[in-house]
Design a protein around this motif. Structure first.
Motif, PDB file in Angstrom:
ATOM      1  N   VAL A   1      20.068   3.495 156.072  1.00  0.00           N
ATOM      2  CA  VAL A   1      19.786   2.955 154.671  1.00  0.00           C
ATOM      3  C   VAL A   1      21.409   2.098 154.482  1.00  0.00           C
ATOM      4  N   ASP A   2      21.732   0.876 154.054  1.00  0.00           N
ATOM      5  CA  ASP A   2      22.578  -0.064 153.910  1.00  0.00           C
ATOM      6  C   ASP A   2      24.014   1.133 153.396  1.00  0.00           C
ATOM      7  N   GLN A   3      25.420   1.264 153.804  1.00  0.00           N
ATOM      8  CA  GLN A   3      25.618   2.146 152.962  1.00  0.00           C
ATOM      9  C   GLN A   3      26.671   1.799 151.988  1.00  0.00           C
ATOM     10  N   ASP A   4      25.802   0.538 150.771  1.00  0.00           N
ATOM     11  CA  ASP A   4      26.786   0.817 149.284  1.00  0.00           C
ATOM     12  C   ASP A   4      25.355   1.241 148.597  1.00  0.00           C
ATOM     13  N   ASP A   5      24.108   1.324 149.168  1.00  0.00           N
ATOM     14  CA  ASP A   5      23.093   1.632 148.539  1.00  0.00           C
ATOM     15  C   ASP A   5      23.091   3.407 148.720  1.00  0.00           C
TER      16      ASP A   5
END
Length: 178
Positions: A151-155
């Motif tokens: 998962v994308d770190q910001d998400d």
């Protein structure tokens, strides 16, 4: 008056010898086969757990599968850009007695869209008995202790901060409106 057994009646009808031979031959085979396939001797194997969203998740809707179009009746189309889930509490349960044979607790966060249509490997469970096991699982809240698979770190930080189990993003379109 002499009592006549069913086998004697069959023998008199010409079926006795063949029937006795068949029973004498098949009964030991049946008993041996029954002993060979008990759960204790059936063997063991590995089970690879994987999670995927299928082609519809990659291609969006409408979607054709096996000559059948899966679509919204009102004409909207839908394309996903993210489809993040947090899964855990995976249990393989013996339906005969309800006991858990094996489990994978997780939780693991994964973006099923990011895989490009391939399933995300979750876990390989080894040495399982070769018999029917029911599978159960849960969608869990994202947490700092959960594994972030892809998962994308910001998400991921948003999901953990908001305690989300799902993060689904996409574009719905109809008649030029999105």
């Amino acid at each position: 008056m002499k009592r006549v057994s069913p086998l004697e009646k069959q023998h008199k009808a010409g079926l006795g010898t063949e029937m006795r031979f068949l029973c004498a031959f098949l009964l030991p085979l049946f008993l041996m086969a029954g002993g060979c396939v008990s759960e204790d001797t059936a063997g063991k194997g590995d089970l690879a757990l994987a999670v995927g969203g299928g082609k519809a998740l990659q291609e969006g809707f409408p979607y054709n599968e096996g000559g059948v179009e899966l679509a919204f009746v009102d004409g909207w189309s839908l394309e996903f850009t993210k489809y993040v889930v947090v899964i855990g509490d995976v249990a393989l349960r013996d339906p005969a007695d309800g006991r858990i044979a094996e489990e994978f607790l997780g939780p693991v966060g994964m973006d099923l869209r990011a895989g490009g249509g391939t399933d995300a490997d979750l876990e390989v469970i080894s040495n399982l008995p070769a018999k029917r096991l029911d599978i159960e699982f849960s969608f869990l809240k994202a947490s700092a202790s959960a594994e972030n698979m892809n998962v994308d770190q910001d998400d991921w930080e948003r999901m953990v901060g908001d305690g989300l189990s799902y993060l689904i993003e996409g574009v719905a379109t109809k008649d030029g409106t999105s």
